[in-house]
Design a protein around this motif. Structure first.
Motif, PDB file in Angstrom:
ATOM      1  N   GLN A 195       0.872  -1.176   0.000  1.00 46.25           N
ATOM      2  CA  GLN A 195       0.000   0.000   0.000  1.00 46.25           C
ATOM      3  C   GLN A 195       0.909   1.225   0.000  1.00 46.25           C
ATOM      4  O   GLN A 195       1.842   1.316   0.795  1.00 46.25           O
ATOM      5  N   LEU A 196       0.642   2.188  -0.876  1.00 46.36           N
ATOM      6  CA  LEU A 196       1.438   3.403  -0.951  1.00 46.36           C
ATOM      7  C   LEU A 196       0.638   4.582  -0.422  1.00 46.36           C
ATOM      8  O   LEU A 196      -0.545   4.725  -0.717  1.00 46.36           O
ATOM      9  N   ILE A 197       1.314   5.408   0.358  1.00 46.57           N
ATOM     10  CA  ILE A 197       0.674   6.566   0.968  1.00 46.57           C
ATOM     11  C   ILE A 197       1.499   7.809   0.660  1.00 46.57           C
ATOM     12  O   ILE A 197       2.717   7.799   0.828  1.00 46.57           O
ATOM     13  N   GLU A 198       0.824   8.858   0.233  1.00 51.30           N
ATOM     14  CA  GLU A 198       1.500  10.133   0.020  1.00 51.30           C
ATOM     15  C   GLU A 198       1.443  10.922   1.335  1.00 51.30           C
ATOM     16  O   GLU A 198       0.383  11.313   1.792  1.00 51.30           O
ATOM     17  N   ALA A 199       2.612  11.123   1.938  1.00 55.63           N
ATOM     18  CA  ALA A 199       2.688  11.861   3.197  1.00 55.63           C
ATOM     19  C   ALA A 199       4.136  12.257   3.450  1.00 55.63           C
ATOM     20  O   ALA A 199       5.062  11.642   2.929  1.00 55.63           O
ATOM     21  N   ASP A 200       4.316  13.263   4.269  1.00 58.08           N
ATOM     22  CA  ASP A 200       5.640  13.676   4.706  1.00 58.08           C
ATOM     23  C   ASP A 200       5.875  13.047   6.073  1.00 58.08           C
ATOM     24  O   ASP A 200       5.275  13.473   7.064  1.00 58.08           O
TER      25      ASP A 200
END
Length: 53
Positions: A43-48
């Protein structure tokens, strides 16, 4: 993302791998590599991550 792709087979179908990146471009490249490798447990998540508690 290369780490997520590398450990995915070790985790196997019973586990999940979560990849985090703040760059939509890098996530897109990772999605392509994941699709080519037919990996279904990432699962890929866009976050800093530096701003995540």
């Amino acid at each position: 993302m290369m780490i997520a792709i590398a450990i995915s087979p070790q985790v196997g179908d019973e586990g999940d791998v979560i990849g985090v990146d703040c760059s939509p471009v890098m996530l897109g490249q990772a999605r392509e590599k994941i699709a080519i490798a037919s990996l279904n447990n990432i699962q890929l998540i866009e976050a800093d991550v530096e701003k995540t508690n």
